[in-house]
Design an enzyme around this catalytic site. Sequence first.
Site, short mmCIF file in Angstrom:
data_model
loop_
_atom_site.label_atom_id
_atom_site.label_comp_id
_atom_site.label_asym_id
_atom_site.label_seq_id
_atom_site.Cartn_x
_atom_site.Cartn_y
_atom_site.Cartn_z
N PHE A 75 36.21 -52.94 19.29
CA PHE A 75 34.87 -52.36 19.18
C PHE A 75 34.25 -52.70 17.84
O PHE A 75 34.90 -52.55 16.80
CB PHE A 75 34.91 -50.84 19.37
N THR A 92 50.71 -35.38 12.06
CA THR A 92 49.40 -34.71 12.08
C THR A 92 48.87 -34.58 13.51
O THR A 92 47.73 -34.93 13.80
CB THR A 92 48.40 -35.47 11.18
N ASP A 100 49.19 -51.44 6.73
CA ASP A 100 48.13 -51.30 5.74
C ASP A 100 48.81 -51.52 4.39
O ASP A 100 49.77 -50.81 4.07
CB ASP A 100 47.53 -49.88 5.83
N GLU A 104 43.15 -40.48 18.41
CA GLU A 104 44.57 -40.59 18.07
C GLU A 104 45.36 -39.34 18.51
O GLU A 104 46.50 -39.44 18.97
CB GLU A 104 44.72 -40.79 16.57
N ASP A 144 41.91 -51.74 16.74
CA ASP A 144 40.82 -51.59 15.76
C ASP A 144 40.33 -52.97 15.35
O ASP A 144 41.09 -53.94 15.36
CB ASP A 144 41.35 -50.89 14.50
N VAL A 145 39.08 -53.04 14.90
CA VAL A 145 38.50 -54.33 14.51
C VAL A 145 38.60 -54.59 13.01
O VAL A 145 38.53 -55.74 12.57
CB VAL A 145 37.01 -54.41 14.95
N ASP A 146 38.83 -53.54 12.21
CA ASP A 146 38.85 -53.72 10.75
C ASP A 146 40.22 -54.22 10.31
O ASP A 146 40.87 -53.65 9.43
CB ASP A 146 38.49 -52.40 10.04
N ILE A 162 30.85 -51.53 16.45
CA ILE A 162 29.62 -50.75 16.58
C ILE A 162 28.98 -50.62 15.20
O ILE A 162 29.69 -50.37 14.21
CB ILE A 162 29.94 -49.34 17.16
C1 5GW Z 1 32.25 -45.52 11.25
C2 5GW Z 1 32.37 -44.53 10.30
C3 5GW Z 1 33.56 -43.83 10.17
C4 5GW Z 1 34.62 -44.17 10.99
C5 5GW Z 1 34.47 -45.17 11.96
C6 5GW Z 1 33.30 -45.85 12.11
C7 5GW Z 1 33.16 -46.91 13.08
C8 5GW Z 1 34.28 -47.31 13.85
C9 5GW Z 1 31.96 -47.63 13.30
O1 5GW Z 1 30.89 -47.36 12.71
N1 5GW Z 1 31.90 -48.66 14.19
C10 5GW Z 1 33.02 -49.02 14.89
O2 5GW Z 1 32.95 -49.99 15.66
N2 5GW Z 1 34.18 -48.33 14.76
C11 5GW Z 1 35.34 -48.71 15.59
O3 5GW Z 1 36.29 -47.69 15.61
C12 5GW Z 1 36.00 -49.95 15.02
O4 5GW Z 1 36.56 -50.72 16.04
C13 5GW Z 1 37.09 -49.34 14.16
O5 5GW Z 1 38.12 -50.25 13.88
C14 5GW Z 1 37.50 -48.17 15.02
C15 5GW Z 1 38.21 -47.03 14.25
O6 5GW Z 1 37.52 -46.71 13.07
P1 5GW Z 1 38.14 -47.06 11.65
O7 5GW Z 1 38.78 -48.40 11.72
O8 5GW Z 1 37.10 -46.90 10.59
O9 5GW Z 1 39.25 -45.96 11.49
P2 5GW Z 1 40.52 -46.04 10.49
O10 5GW Z 1 41.31 -44.80 10.78
O11 5GW Z 1 41.31 -47.29 10.81
O12 5GW Z 1 39.98 -46.10 9.08
MN MN Z 2 40.81 -49.17 11.47
#
Ligand code: 5GW
Ligand code: MN
Length: 355
Positions: A123, A247, A328, A305, A213-215, A125
């Site tokens: 995703f 958690t 990470d 989660e 996840d995409v990040d 977004i």
């Molecule tokens: C935006 C703000 C806070 C948290 C998530 C988002 C967000 C997540 C977004 O604006 N757009 C989006 O596409 N995502 C999707 O949700 C991405 O695929 C992202 O990898 C996934 C999970 O959010 P992450 O990666 O920020 O969560 P963590 O726990 O890996 O930091």
């Molecule tokens: Mn992530």
Amino acid sequence: MCTDNWGRSDRNRCWYFIIFAALLFILSFSWHSLKNSQWPPRGMFTCKSVSHSTSDTSYLDQLKEVKLQRMLYEKPETLKPPRTDVLTMTPWLAPIVWNGTYNIDILNEQFHRRGVRIGLTVFAIKKYTVFVKTFLESAEKFFMVGHKVNYYVFTDRASDISNITLNDGRHLVVLDVPSYKRWQEVSMRRMEMIRNFSRERFIYEVDYLVCVDVDMRFSDDVGVEILSNVFGTLHPGFYGASRQSFTYERRTQSEAYIAADEGDFYYAGGYFGGTVEEVYKLTNHCHEAMMADKEKNIEAVWHDESYINKYFLYHKPTKILSPEYLWDNNFGVPAMLKRRRFVAVPKNHAQIRNR
Ligand code: 5GW
Ligand code: MN
């Protein structure tokens, strides 16, 4: 035989004979059924014959042989397990995938012979579209190399997704989806969207789905060793943690609630998969649980989660990926971690998450 001009004692004798004959009949059938372990005995009641096929051929006769080629490799050593520093099998006999525990050549041969197709969903977004290029380019280098792969990028900004050149047998599919205002909802609604597209599209196009996840960037091989009916991934922050420190959602009112004396592992929300059918079941279950909680004005502490963790507690995964598959670098590089295959891309939280 029992006619009226017979005497009383004759009539009685006649009845005794009938009762005796009936008993003999019942006894003989009981004996027959004991001997043959079949009840009712064949022919006792008229019974439709069970026939699966009208001809002499069976479905089993049409099965194709899936045979491996001659291969050379070191024999597995029953008394020398490849890893003794980590758990490689759950108590329900699901493998936990670590470097050294599998032979990728054998697995590739098996999956190639089956012609397996894999869908990778991600995703992007709002601002998260910035991660797509690195994600896809690194996947071309490391993800399921040599197999059929469809990338499914869910986004509200399709024009931001640049077309990158892909290797043979690999396709990019950009899927238009709505965005949600709250980031928690952006994350959680992934379940609903994966469920919907599984039903409408994925089931016709791929055999397995991998949902991540995409990040992130791939930095080492991620191949068919991860595939199984339904799999989860150990969260890099909790693989060595105690049950009490997981958690999980601890409020009893939530559908994601897990009691303090339950739980196997803490699974990551950002990496799961399986057959399209199993991913449909998982995402549908999690989405329905989230909607039930929404009705009760409650949202689980770690969003999607928490619901995945509840799902895997009562629907045990058939395979589990070690943290090699979701790392990470903020956690350093512990000794048990021989490879870092899929690593978080550092993000400027303030900059990337607004708007
Ligand atoms: C935006 C703000 C806070 C948290 C998530 C988002 C967000 C997540 C977004 O604006 N757009 C989006 O596409 N995502 C999707 O949700 C991405 O695929 C992202 O990898 C996934 C999970 O959010 P992450 O990666 O920020 O969560 P963590 O726990 O890996 O930091
Ligand atoms: Mn992530």
